[in-house]
Structure formats: C-alpha cells, structure tokens
Motif scaffolding. Sequence first.
Motif, mmCIF file in Angstrom:
data_model
loop_
_atom_site.group_PDB
_atom_site.id
_atom_site.type_symbol
_atom_site.label_atom_id
_atom_site.label_comp_id
_atom_site.label_asym_id
_atom_site.label_seq_id
_atom_site.Cartn_x
_atom_site.Cartn_y
_atom_site.Cartn_z
ATOM 1 N N SER A 193 0.826 -1.211 0.000
ATOM 2 C CA SER A 193 0.000 0.000 0.000
ATOM 3 C C SER A 193 0.858 1.257 0.000
ATOM 4 N N GLU A 194 1.908 1.251 0.809
ATOM 5 C CA GLU A 194 2.802 2.411 0.857
ATOM 6 C C GLU A 194 3.418 2.684 -0.512
ATOM 7 N N THR A 195 3.916 1.631 -1.161
ATOM 8 C CA THR A 195 4.537 1.789 -2.467
ATOM 9 C C THR A 195 3.531 2.247 -3.511
ATOM 10 N N GLY A 213 2.704 8.042 8.159
ATOM 11 C CA GLY A 213 2.815 7.751 9.580
ATOM 12 C C GLY A 213 1.971 6.562 9.988
ATOM 13 N N ALA A 214 0.732 6.507 9.491
ATOM 14 C CA ALA A 214 -0.160 5.400 9.835
ATOM 15 C C ALA A 214 0.348 4.083 9.267
ATOM 16 N N ILE A 215 0.794 4.094 8.018
ATOM 17 C CA ILE A 215 1.275 2.862 7.388
ATOM 18 C C ILE A 215 2.533 2.347 8.080
ATOM 19 N N LEU A 216 3.459 3.248 8.367
ATOM 20 C CA LEU A 216 4.689 2.825 9.036
ATOM 21 C C LEU A 216 4.414 2.308 10.444
ATOM 22 N N ALA A 273 -9.415 2.271 0.225
ATOM 23 C CA ALA A 273 -10.527 2.246 1.186
ATOM 24 C C ALA A 273 -10.102 1.690 2.549
ATOM 25 N N PRO A 274 -9.491 0.491 2.611
ATOM 26 C CA PRO A 274 -9.072 0.011 3.940
ATOM 27 C C PRO A 274 -7.988 0.874 4.574
ATOM 28 N N ILE A 275 -7.088 1.436 3.768
ATOM 29 C CA ILE A 275 -6.062 2.324 4.318
ATOM 30 C C ILE A 275 -6.704 3.584 4.898
#
Length: 436
Positions: free
Chosen positions: A29-31, A67-70, A133-135
């Motif tokens: 997702s980050e990428t 920040g949330a993904i990490l 959406a989930p992110i």
Amino acid sequence: MENVFDLAFWITAGAIVLLLAFSAFFSGSETALTAASRAKLKSQADRGEKGAQTALDVTEDSERLIGAILLGNNVVNILSASLATALLTKTFGQSGVALATVVMTLLVLIFSEVLPKTYAITLPEKVAAKVAAPIKVFTRILAPIVAVVRMIVRGILYAFGMRTDKNQHMFSLQEEIAGALAIGQSEGQVDKEDRDRLLGALDLGNRTVEEIMLHRSQIEMLDISDDPDAILSAVLSSSHTRLPLYRGERENVVGIIHSKDLLRAVEKVVRGGDGNLESVSDLDIAKVMMKPYFIPETTPLDEQMQEFLKRRTHFALVVDEYGDLRGLLTLEDILEEIVGEITDEFDPKADRRLKPTESGDYIVEGAMTIRDFNRETDWNLPDDEANTLAGLVIHEAQTIPTEGQVFAFHGFRFEVAARKDNRLTQLKIRPLANIS
C-alpha cells in the motif's frame, strides 16, 4: 517433543502468517499510494472510479498517511518476530533465537517487502485504487496515535532548527512532470522539441522579465524631434513594427510608434492634401504615437503574458526599481521561451544561430541567453548568476576579458572570439571532454 506441535503451536504459527500478510499489505500500500500518478488517478476518478477518488483523498495528507502505514507495518513486524522467537525457542531451545532471526528475516524480506512492493510498483494506480478504502479506515483509527507521533517528530526537528510545512505535498507536481519528460526523452518516447516546449511552459512562473528582455543598448529607438519624413523612412527601413520614441535622451521614452498607425496617418495627410509626399513633413508624430507601457523587471513571465493578453498589447518597456529604462519585452519573446526561436524574413535574429566548427567549437553571440544555448545544445550551463553567455564569462572571470582570452569552467572551454567596447560580442565554446 511429542507436545511441541500442539494446538498452541499451530495458533501461534497461524498468527505469524497473518501478521506477515498484514505486513505485505502495508508495504504494498505504501509503495502503490506514493508511486501512483495523481494525474492518472484523477483521470480515473473523473470517469467515476471510486477507488481512484479515495486514493486521491488518502494521499492529500501524505504525512498522516505515511505515519499510519509505518506504524502499522512496524507493529506487525515486531509482533511477528516476537511470536516467532517465542515459538522457536520453545521448540528448539536457545538456538531458536538465532533460527527465528534467520527465518523471519527471509520471510519478511521476500513475502512482506520485495514481493508486495514489486507488484505494487508494477501496477501502482490499480493497487492504489484497491487498497485506498481500507487504508483510509486504518488511518482514521490510528489518527490520534499518528498525531502524537507527528508532534514528537516536529518537536525534534524544531529543536534542530528545521521547520515543516503541513500543507506540503510529498511531490512537486512540476518536478514530477519535468522528471517524466526527461525520462521519456532519454528513452526516445518524447521528442526533444516537445520536451523543451512543455518544460518552457512549466517554467514561465519561475522566470522574470529581466531574464529575457532585450537590453536597452540593443533597442532600436527614434527621436521624436526628428523630421516626420525621417521618422517615416526609419520606420519603413526597420524590421520592427513598433519602435519607441524618445525626446532629448534615450531614457526619456515618450511614446511608441506603430508602422500601421504611421502609414494610416501618412495616407490621410497625402489624400487630404495635394497628393505629394512632401506634405508628410506637416505630420504631427505625437498624435500618431501610442502611450508607452512600462513594466517592472521583476515581473514573472506567466503573469506578464496574461497581462499582455488582457491589455491586448504585445509590447512593453522594462524599468528597474528606480524607474530607469532597462530593456524591452514583447509577447513574442515570452512565446519563444515555449516554442523556441521565432523568425521571419525580416527578423535580424534569424542569423543568430549556433555555428559549429570542424574543431568542435560552437561560435555564438555573447548576447545569446544561456537558456537558449542550453536548449539548442542540450547542455547544462548554469544560469543562476548570469542571463547571457557573455555575462557568464564575465562573472566567472571577474573581469572583462580581452579578445583571444581562454577560460575553462563548468566543464567547458570558453574563448573570447570578438569584443566591442566592453561587450563580448562573440564566443567559442566547447566541452572540455572534446579537447584532446
């Protein structure tokens, strides 16, 4: 050993696999969300694709997103490593620690990092639309924690003298477009001329009138106190349709004469008189000329182009902060920054092209702008300290060189081929790599 592979073992192993899957999701997702083209996502969103619109919304606050993904990725990675260490230690004793390190490193690297990121970078827009959406839900859940982390990070950066802009996007749109054009041109997908035109249009807002104006020493001007028939002859022999008029000294510009306006006035005088051109001497030039339009030298080019179009005029005189005349600018000058040199059969600039020699030098006028030279040669001479090639040589030499002097800087050899008074009128330039 008979109780090692009990229900708790399989539950822990299943939990590790699930956590690795979450890690893969966060990594991919980050990428995808950072690599996806916002232009493509916007195009898809305009066609009604909700996932693309959600991806655009999620990436608006890049700091919160990352920040949330990490945070999620680090939590699941640390938790999975801890569970694996506990599981393998229980199974193999103290050697399980080293085994857990090796196994989890391989699993995380292959299945949670390289594999999902490779897939995401291959289809960034498609993946971004699916995970958006989930992110989005995940970032809302972790928003309070991420806010605290952001405050801590900004506090640390502030202590070291760094300031952050919360409204700054992770990418500069202009830099992204410029980079894409450069890559496309290097791969043969975009023509050099197309790249130059697009980059020229993008760069108008970063450049000022002073950089491209015709210097006052090169402006063709007429004295309004001259005889009208002399002014008529000068206008007809000029390659320009508009000429500034001055009174007394060249700094005192009082008007602009347009060749069409002058010819209409001449026709009116001749037809209203005896039909003799000698009656032109009675023409009042002050009644024919237009009011001069002055602009500051610091005006951005994109703003000046809009002003030209708004005023329905193509001609302006450039002044400095003290009101002194600095130069002349036309709408054509601005358009040339986009499309390149515009010449016709009456344009004296038609002969101002680069002249390559058999020895590998380029013979060029000193008044040629560095930007035009770079565009013609695809070189990269700096234009931070000077606008023209002659100005660059004088800046680097810290003096006005004499004819025949040779300099080497920025990876190029510069030779003063001709000088008139204090002006370097002609230069020879070649890359130092071409000198044997």
